[in-house]
Write a protein that holds these residues in place. Sequence first.
Motif, short mmCIF file in Angstrom:
data_model
loop_
_atom_site.label_atom_id
_atom_site.label_comp_id
_atom_site.label_asym_id
_atom_site.label_seq_id
_atom_site.Cartn_x
_atom_site.Cartn_y
_atom_site.Cartn_z
N PRO A 23 0.94 -1.21 0.09
CA PRO A 23 -0.12 0.09 0.01
C PRO A 23 0.83 1.28 0.08
CG PRO A 23 -0.05 -1.02 1.99
CD PRO A 23 0.84 -1.90 1.39
N HIS A 24 0.13 2.39 -0.31
CA HIS A 24 0.76 3.73 -0.21
C HIS A 24 1.09 3.92 1.27
CE1 HIS A 24 -3.52 4.11 0.54
NE2 HIS A 24 -3.38 5.00 1.17
N ALA A 25 1.77 5.12 1.37
CA ALA A 25 2.10 5.58 2.92
C ALA A 25 0.97 5.60 3.83
CB ALA A 25 2.76 6.84 2.94
N GLY A 26 0.99 4.92 4.95
CA GLY A 26 -0.06 4.89 6.05
C GLY A 26 -1.32 4.10 5.52
N GLY A 27 -1.24 3.21 4.17
CA GLY A 27 -2.41 2.44 3.89
C GLY A 27 -2.32 1.27 4.34
N GLY A 28 -3.64 0.39 4.26
CA GLY A 28 -3.86 -0.90 4.78
C GLY A 28 -4.08 -1.67 3.66
N ALA A 29 -4.30 -2.96 4.04
CA ALA A 29 -4.36 -4.12 3.12
C ALA A 29 -5.92 -4.04 2.81
CB ALA A 29 -4.20 -5.52 3.96
N ALA A 30 -6.68 -3.46 3.32
CA ALA A 30 -8.29 -3.70 2.99
C ALA A 30 -8.77 -3.27 1.61
CB ALA A 30 -9.03 -2.90 4.11
N HIS A 80 -0.34 -0.70 10.62
CA HIS A 80 -1.14 -0.50 9.70
C HIS A 80 -2.30 -1.10 9.80
CE1 HIS A 80 2.69 1.06 8.00
NE2 HIS A 80 2.12 1.83 7.06
N GLY A 81 -3.59 -0.94 9.39
CA GLY A 81 -4.76 -1.54 9.37
C GLY A 81 -4.80 -2.56 10.49
N SER A 82 -5.15 -3.71 10.38
CA SER A 82 -5.46 -4.81 11.33
C SER A 82 -4.14 -5.12 12.14
CB SER A 82 -5.70 -5.93 10.65
OG SER A 82 -4.70 -6.64 10.04
N ARG A 83 -2.87 -4.41 11.76
CA ARG A 83 -1.73 -4.40 12.84
C ARG A 83 -1.46 -3.03 13.52
NH1 ARG A 83 2.96 -7.62 9.42
NH2 ARG A 83 3.56 -7.69 11.58
N LEU A 84 -2.75 -2.46 13.76
CA LEU A 84 -2.27 -1.13 14.02
C LEU A 84 -1.55 -0.81 15.53
CD1 LEU A 84 -3.06 1.98 13.52
CD2 LEU A 84 -5.08 1.88 14.57
N GLN A 85 -1.77 -1.79 16.38
CA GLN A 85 -1.25 -1.84 17.64
C GLN A 85 0.17 -2.09 17.70
OE1 GLN A 85 -3.29 -0.68 20.03
NE2 GLN A 85 -4.62 -0.59 18.44
N GLU A 86 0.77 -2.63 16.51
CA GLU A 86 2.15 -2.82 16.44
C GLU A 86 2.90 -1.91 16.12
OE1 GLU A 86 3.24 -6.33 14.07
OE2 GLU A 86 0.98 -7.01 14.11
N PRO A 87 4.25 -1.52 16.62
CA PRO A 87 5.05 -0.46 16.29
C PRO A 87 5.50 -0.33 14.59
CG PRO A 87 6.15 -1.88 17.47
CD PRO A 87 4.84 -2.40 17.63
#
Length: 247
Positions: free
Chosen positions: A18-25, A48-55
Amino acid sequence: MESRAQERLAPIRLHCFPHAGGGAAFYGRWRRHLPDGVVVAPMELPGHGSRLQEPPFDDFEPLVEHVARRVRADDGHRVVLLGHSFGALLAFEVARLLTAAGRLPAALIVCGRDAPTVRSPTPAPHELPDDAFLAAIRRLGGIPAELDDQLDIVRAYLPALRADLLMADRYRRGEGPALDLPLLAFGGVNDGLTTSDGMAAWQQETTSTFELTILAGGHFFVRDVAFLDILCHHLDRFGTEPGHSRE
């Protein structure tokens, strides 16, 4: 005479970055549109996205290695890499790393990003204060209209977006040969983040076939049906032509 289905070679796994900041959705929505024999594999990056809680990663080389390991573990498919904007740089560097490891992808598709040797024509906004930063991203069309009144949600993605833009700003193409694979480049005619010469410079990154297509639209032309139609055409062609993958 063999049918089209019988002619088709090993299935393709389309890894999308994805683009910067984008997610897989976003890429997950393509599943119902792509040709038979093409499996969409949207790449969800840490933070990002579903992994938002990871650094999120803020160093490009470890990110490339992290992603390449996930792609390399995908057996039984011919690999096609597709990246948009920041994701185009990521797809390119993953292709280089896979090639060095003896697994050349079947093709590389890059969208909305000048070639790796070309510096961005616009200043990176990653150091701006939040409000100015959001305004800059909104001008690019990077914030969907439905989120305009949900800034709390948008702000949750700012760390990943800033980290991606920081990596893109610091990126420099390292030494090494061009790839030996088909390379497709797509740009938007009204995309202020690319130039015609910068997009054409992708041709220097392959010793195989190169095609550049400029479509109507701005930086996020990949959301348009016209792009998806052309992408499907190329993927259908890749599905019946011998690929370049080497296990």
